[in-house]
Write an enzyme that holds these catalytic residues in place. Structure first.
Site, mmCIF file in Angstrom:
data_model
loop_
_atom_site.group_PDB
_atom_site.id
_atom_site.type_symbol
_atom_site.label_atom_id
_atom_site.label_comp_id
_atom_site.label_asym_id
_atom_site.label_seq_id
_atom_site.Cartn_x
_atom_site.Cartn_y
_atom_site.Cartn_z
ATOM 1 N N SER A 170 38.508 43.621 41.847
ATOM 2 C CA SER A 170 39.307 44.852 41.798
ATOM 3 C C SER A 170 39.704 45.474 43.122
ATOM 4 C CB SER A 170 38.593 45.913 40.974
ATOM 5 O OG SER A 170 38.809 45.656 39.608
ATOM 6 N N LYS A 198 39.205 56.355 45.242
ATOM 7 C CA LYS A 198 39.311 55.848 43.866
ATOM 8 C C LYS A 198 38.568 56.798 42.932
ATOM 9 C CE LYS A 198 38.533 51.658 41.069
ATOM 10 N NZ LYS A 198 38.071 50.243 41.051
ATOM 11 N N SER A 219 41.274 46.614 39.218
ATOM 12 C CA SER A 219 41.353 47.963 38.725
ATOM 13 C C SER A 219 41.694 49.014 39.775
ATOM 14 C CB SER A 219 40.022 48.337 38.065
ATOM 15 O OG SER A 219 38.986 48.382 39.025
HETATM 16 N N1 GLN Z 1 39.545 42.331 36.265
HETATM 17 C C1 GLN Z 1 38.106 42.285 36.130
HETATM 18 C C2 GLN Z 1 37.672 43.017 34.895
HETATM 19 O O1 GLN Z 1 38.506 43.490 34.186
HETATM 20 C C3 GLN Z 1 37.447 42.865 37.370
HETATM 21 C C4 GLN Z 1 37.513 44.315 37.429
HETATM 22 C C5 GLN Z 1 36.796 44.902 38.606
HETATM 23 O O2 GLN Z 1 36.569 44.214 39.598
HETATM 24 N N2 GLN Z 1 36.389 46.150 38.465
HETATM 25 O O3 GLN Z 1 36.505 43.113 34.607
#
Ligand code: GLN
Length: 483
Positions: free
Chosen positions: A175, A76, A151
């Site tokens: 995410s 990532k 994400s």
């Molecule tokens: N969807 C959540 C956010 O936008 C979690 C994102 C994540 O876990 N990095 O904060």
């Protein structure tokens, strides 16, 4: 071969049926064919990748290979890697070249794994659809009109389209688990503090945690053996004995107590998703688990609490992007203040700006007690819910996400409906617990994830619970058509 497990690939490499260079080239060829459409990778560097593969072949020939030596992994783009462009999905870091290796990258390098490239992600890991990436959205390989989740959407699509053997992700509120669910793969967020956050670009430091995204729980156990361990450069890293996460694989599940939180099966859950999850629970009954109902009464508060605490931490963490030290700097400005303002206005996307505004607001004098402090108090209550629950069961089961993959653009203008994607995952981060998603079947042709939540440091048992399920089902081996 693209559907082989990490163990099978390791055996093929050890048995000289294939070299790491050949295996890597196979994946690079697939990436060249499919990535222009799917957009899972942001940065590729064939030369670096193939040099690592050649070094792995030498190591294998010398007889000192480890389980992942020579196996191509996607990283990532939140992990800083020396000499690799590291963007975190943002224009702010569009031209940033990593000057050092993150703890996680270092560990994969030491294990002899091959870095295939950096995967796409929501900007600074803020999002649930990968649509906030400065580098464009990612297509879900199961249905290219739909999002892969976020994400870690690039990593998820890369594993689902078999553009790597496995990938890394990070999870602040869901995410790893939500994109794993939407793309039909296995993803695990470890107990907070097990994987090093050194060199992992910070979003909300008290929630961020790195973990594996792979085809199976067995593969994830092998990756966990590499990804976890104490790192003195991360002040929240836990000093614990190294564990072997494969050690419980194969243990029968008879007598295992699995809890179903009634709040996870209430209003808001898509009926077709709920049905698939129920079928998975029935499978666990057949495997000998005892199913009990539990309650996590503060679940409904987890989204509001998260959207106070995560932006608060983000607003502080993202203050470092000021145009002075590194990253984007506005081309034209008359004084320092204007340079800061223009740099940040140009470098950050809308969702990131929204979080910075919320975070700055909840931390400001006069609002701190009403929002930030209150959210911290509720965070404690949410953790206590789990403490109570784990007195009644060993493992918690439920859906990972309330729906299957949604259409690209469907929620892009509706942040609150986007935030609700993490309704079942966020509490786990707030409590610092381990959580994982495994493929449990399909609803209308789209993958559904089953969430498995464990007590602190119970990853080995969770992985075995997932592995046992994957021994009697084949959802995790299904591949999207046409890839
Ligand atoms: N969807 C959540 C956010 O936008 C979690 C994102 C994540 O876990 N990095 O904060």
């Amino acid at each position: 071969m693209i559907n082989s497990s990490l163990k099978q690939l390791g055996a093929m490499l050890a048995g000289k049926q294939i070299s790491s260079v050949e295996l890597t080239q196979e994946f690079l060829k697939r990436i060249a064919q499919l990535n222009p459409d799917i957009n899972a990778y942001i940065t590729l560097d064939q030369e670096k990748t193939l040099a690592q593969a050649a070094a792995a072949d030498t190591r294998i020939a010398q007889g000192n290979a480890e389980p992942l030596t020579g196996i191509p992994i996607a990283q990532k783009d939140i992990f800083v890697a020396r000499g690799w462009r590291t963007t975190c999905g943002s224009k702010m870091l569009e031209n940033f070249i990593g000057p050092y290796d993150a703890g996680v990258i270092e560990r994969f390098d030491a294990a002899g794994a091959v870095n295939l490239g950096k995967t796409n992600m929501d900007e600074f890991a803020m999002g649930s659809s990968n649509e906030t990436s400065y580098f464009g959205s990612v297509k879900n390989p199961w249905d290219k009109t739909r999002v892969p989740g976020g994400s870690s959407g690039g990593s998820a699509a890369a594993v689902a389209a078999r553009l790597c053997a496995a990938a890394t992700g990070t999870d602040t509120g869901g995410s790893i688990r939500q994109p794993a669910a939407l793309c039909g793969l296995s993803g695990l967020k470890p107990t907070y503090g097990l994987a090093s956050r050194y060199g992992m670009i910070a979003f909300a430091s008290s929630l961020d945690q790195a973990g594996p995204m792979a085809k199976s729980c067995e593969d994830m156990a092998l990756m966990m053996n590499i990804m976890t361990g104490f790192d003195e450069r991360d002040s929240t890293s836990l000093q614990r004995e190294k564990e072997d996460y494969t050690r419980q694989l194969g243990k029968p599940l008879a007598g295992l107590k699995m809890g179903l939180p009634k709040e996870y099966f209430a209003e808001g859950l898509d009926a077709a998703v709920g049905k698939v999850v129920q079928e998975a629970i029935d499978e666990y009954r057949r495997l000998g688990a005892e199913i009990v109902e539990i309650s996590l009464p503060n679940t409904r508060l987890s989204i509001p609490v998260y959207y106070v605490l995560a932006p608060a931490e983000a607003s502080s963490n993202l203050s470092r992007y000021d145009g002075v030290r590194y990253g984007h700097r506005a081309a034209q400005y008359t004084d320092l203040m204007e340079m800061y303002c223009k740099t940040r206005a140009e470098g950050f996307g809308d969702e990131v700006k929204r979080r910075i505004l919320i975070g700055t607001y909840v931390l400001s004098a006069g609002y701190y007690d009403a929002y930030y402090l209150k959210a911290q108090q509720i965070r404690r209550l949410i953790a206590q819910d789990f403490e109570q629950a784990f007195k009644q069961c060993d493992i918690i089961l439920g859906p990972t996400a309330p729906s299957t993959a949604f259409k690209a653009g469907e929620k892009a203008d509706d942040p609150v409906s986007m935030y609700l994607q993490d309704i079942y995952t966020i509490a786990v981060n707030l409590a610092g617990l381990p959580g994982m998603s495994i493929p449990a079947g399909f609803a209308d042709g789209l993958p559904v994830g089953l969430q498995v939540i464990g007590n602190y440091f119970d990853e080995a048992r969770m992985l075995n619970a997932g592995h046992a399920y994957q021994q009697v089902t084949d959802w995790h081996l299904r591949m999207p058509e046409g890839i």
